[in-house]
Scaffold this motif. Structure first.
Motif, PDB file in Angstrom:
ATOM      1  N   LEU A  41       0.722  -1.216  -0.114  1.00  0.00           N
ATOM      2  CA  LEU A  41       0.193   0.069   0.161  1.00  0.00           C
ATOM      3  C   LEU A  41       0.986   1.387   0.140  1.00  0.00           C
ATOM      4  O   LEU A  41       0.518   2.212  -0.717  1.00  0.00           O
ATOM      5  N   LEU A  42       1.980   1.170   0.709  1.00  0.00           N
ATOM      6  CA  LEU A  42       2.803   2.345   0.742  1.00  0.00           C
ATOM      7  C   LEU A  42       3.924   2.640  -0.314  1.00  0.00           C
ATOM      8  O   LEU A  42       4.336   3.706  -0.647  1.00  0.00           O
ATOM      9  N   GLY A  43       4.068   1.478  -1.085  1.00  0.00           N
ATOM     10  CA  GLY A  43       5.195   1.345  -1.872  1.00  0.00           C
ATOM     11  C   GLY A  43       6.531   2.019  -1.480  1.00  0.00           C
ATOM     12  O   GLY A  43       7.421   2.514  -2.062  1.00  0.00           O
ATOM     13  N   ILE A  44       6.876   1.370  -0.049  1.00  0.00           N
ATOM     14  CA  ILE A  44       8.375   1.694   0.426  1.00  0.00           C
ATOM     15  C   ILE A  44       9.148   0.249   0.653  1.00  0.00           C
ATOM     16  O   ILE A  44       8.549  -0.706   0.604  1.00  0.00           O
ATOM     17  N   ASN A  45      10.408   0.494   0.733  1.00  0.00           N
ATOM     18  CA  ASN A  45      10.995  -0.798   0.748  1.00  0.00           C
ATOM     19  C   ASN A  45      11.068  -1.443   2.294  1.00  0.00           C
ATOM     20  O   ASN A  45      10.381  -0.789   3.177  1.00  0.00           O
ATOM     21  N   ALA A  46      11.551  -2.851   2.277  1.00  0.00           N
ATOM     22  CA  ALA A  46      10.973  -3.503   3.513  1.00  0.00           C
ATOM     23  C   ALA A  46      11.935  -2.855   4.733  1.00  0.00           C
ATOM     24  O   ALA A  46      11.337  -2.780   5.767  1.00  0.00           O
ATOM     25  N   SER A  47      12.968  -2.340   4.407  1.00  0.00           N
ATOM     26  CA  SER A  47      13.877  -2.131   5.618  1.00  0.00           C
ATOM     27  C   SER A  47      13.300  -0.845   6.320  1.00  0.00           C
ATOM     28  O   SER A  47      13.543  -0.675   7.513  1.00  0.00           O
ATOM     29  N   THR A  48      12.890   0.231   5.303  1.00  0.00           N
ATOM     30  CA  THR A  48      12.267   1.506   5.851  1.00  0.00           C
ATOM     31  C   THR A  48      11.042   1.233   6.766  1.00  0.00           C
ATOM     32  O   THR A  48      10.864   1.760   7.557  1.00  0.00           O
ATOM     33  N   LEU A  49      10.049   0.329   6.003  1.00  0.00           N
ATOM     34  CA  LEU A  49       8.899   0.106   6.698  1.00  0.00           C
ATOM     35  C   LEU A  49       9.264  -0.440   8.004  1.00  0.00           C
ATOM     36  O   LEU A  49       8.605  -0.315   8.959  1.00  0.00           O
ATOM     37  N   SER A  50      10.155  -1.587   8.089  1.00  0.00           N
ATOM     38  CA  SER A  50      10.542  -2.232   9.225  1.00  0.00           C
ATOM     39  C   SER A  50      11.023  -1.027  10.248  1.00  0.00           C
ATOM     40  O   SER A  50      10.751  -1.238  11.509  1.00  0.00           O
ATOM     41  N   HIS A  51      11.686  -0.180   9.848  1.00  0.00           N
ATOM     42  CA  HIS A  51      12.217   0.859  10.799  1.00  0.00           C
ATOM     43  C   HIS A  51      10.940   1.721  11.329  1.00  0.00           C
ATOM     44  O   HIS A  51      10.839   1.930  12.637  1.00  0.00           O
ATOM     45  N   HIS A  52       9.978   2.096  10.553  1.00  0.00           N
ATOM     46  CA  HIS A  52       9.093   2.888  11.015  1.00  0.00           C
ATOM     47  C   HIS A  52       8.251   2.266  11.912  1.00  0.00           C
ATOM     48  O   HIS A  52       7.413   2.554  12.789  1.00  0.00           O
ATOM     49  N   LEU A  53       7.866   0.724  11.518  1.00  0.00           N
ATOM     50  CA  LEU A  53       7.052  -0.012  12.186  1.00  0.00           C
ATOM     51  C   LEU A  53       7.480  -0.133  13.827  1.00  0.00           C
ATOM     52  O   LEU A  53       6.929  -0.345  14.836  1.00  0.00           O
ATOM     53  N   LYS A  54       8.988  -0.506  13.684  1.00  0.00           N
ATOM     54  CA  LYS A  54       9.664  -0.635  15.005  1.00  0.00           C
ATOM     55  C   LYS A  54       9.470   0.705  15.798  1.00  0.00           C
ATOM     56  O   LYS A  54       9.151   0.718  17.061  1.00  0.00           O
ATOM     57  N   THR A  55       9.476   1.808  15.178  1.00  0.00           N
ATOM     58  CA  THR A  55       9.232   2.964  16.070  1.00  0.00           C
ATOM     59  C   THR A  55       7.716   3.153  16.737  1.00  0.00           C
ATOM     60  O   THR A  55       7.593   3.415  17.752  1.00  0.00           O
ATOM     61  N   LEU A  56       6.860   2.698  15.817  1.00  0.00           N
ATOM     62  CA  LEU A  56       5.575   2.708  16.292  1.00  0.00           C
ATOM     63  C   LEU A  56       5.353   1.651  17.303  1.00  0.00           C
ATOM     64  O   LEU A  56       4.328   1.962  18.357  1.00  0.00           O
ATOM     65  N   VAL A  57       5.873   0.477  17.359  1.00  0.00           N
ATOM     66  CA  VAL A  57       5.470  -0.496  18.096  1.00  0.00           C
ATOM     67  C   VAL A  57       6.314   0.099  19.371  1.00  0.00           C
ATOM     68  O   VAL A  57       5.782  -0.392  20.702  1.00  0.00           O
ATOM     69  N   THR A  58       7.411   0.421  19.395  1.00  0.00           N
ATOM     70  CA  THR A  58       8.114   0.781  20.536  1.00  0.00           C
ATOM     71  C   THR A  58       7.164   1.840  21.486  1.00  0.00           C
ATOM     72  O   THR A  58       7.425   1.990  22.607  1.00  0.00           O
ATOM     73  N   ALA A  59       6.610   3.019  20.602  1.00  0.00           N
ATOM     74  CA  ALA A  59       5.946   4.033  21.316  1.00  0.00           C
ATOM     75  C   ALA A  59       4.387   3.442  21.869  1.00  0.00           C
ATOM     76  O   ALA A  59       3.799   4.080  22.511  1.00  0.00           O
ATOM     77  N   GLY A  60       4.360   2.145  21.339  1.00  0.00           N
ATOM     78  CA  GLY A  60       2.980   1.513  21.938  1.00  0.00           C
ATOM     79  C   GLY A  60       1.761   1.834  21.141  1.00  0.00           C
ATOM     80  O   GLY A  60       0.707   1.603  21.530  1.00  0.00           O
ATOM     81  N   LEU A  61       2.052   2.511  19.913  1.00  0.00           N
ATOM     82  CA  LEU A  61       0.961   2.726  19.136  1.00  0.00           C
ATOM     83  C   LEU A  61       0.423   1.590  18.240  1.00  0.00           C
ATOM     84  O   LEU A  61      -0.595   1.638  17.511  1.00  0.00           O
ATOM     85  N   VAL A  62       1.144   0.759  17.948  1.00  0.00           N
ATOM     86  CA  VAL A  62       1.017  -0.501  17.112  1.00  0.00           C
ATOM     87  C   VAL A  62       1.430  -1.904  17.533  1.00  0.00           C
ATOM     88  O   VAL A  62       2.464  -1.698  18.356  1.00  0.00           O
ATOM     89  N   THR A  63       0.639  -2.708  17.556  1.00  0.00           N
ATOM     90  CA  THR A  63       0.908  -4.058  18.089  1.00  0.00           C
ATOM     91  C   THR A  63       1.355  -4.959  16.822  1.00  0.00           C
ATOM     92  O   THR A  63       0.814  -4.695  15.766  1.00  0.00           O
TER      93      THR A  63
END
Length: 100
Positions: A41-63
């Motif tokens: 859906l975003l059209g970004i590479n896997a490593s960039t998405l992984s970085h963003h998801l890690k940030t959201l998970v660490t902040a408690g906003l995404v599980t």
């Protein structure tokens, strides 16, 4: 919620890509989306998405939960609600007092 937690969540959402990820996951509903679906859906590479998801998970906003070979991501609406409540309570002036 304390100030540090609120600041961390706001910082996580301050990036346009991360805010978009949260929006996409919210629109997906309770089923959530696999990391691969979010990437498509975003059209970004896997490593960039992984970085963003890690940030959201660490902040408690995404599980994230494992489903067979996929990683399913869901928004944590309770955490977002607590952030909004904190901001509404702590970041506005006190009510004006009526004259006696």
């Amino acid at each position: 919620m304390d100030t540090a937690t609120a600041a961390g969540r706001l910082q996580a959402l301050a990036n346009p890509a991360r805010l978009r990820i949260y929006e996409i996951l919210s629109q997906a509903g309770e089923e959530g989306l696999t990391v691969g679906s979010v990437q498509d859906l975003l059209g970004i590479n896997a490593s960039t998405l992984s970085h963003h998801l890690k940030t959201l998970v660490t902040a408690g906003l995404v599980t994230q939960t494992r489903a067979a070979t996929s990683l399913v991501c869901r928004p944590n609406h309770d955490a977002m609600d607590r952030l909004f409540s904190y901001l509404a309570r702590e970041c506005r002036p006190p009510p004006k007092r009526k004259a006696a």
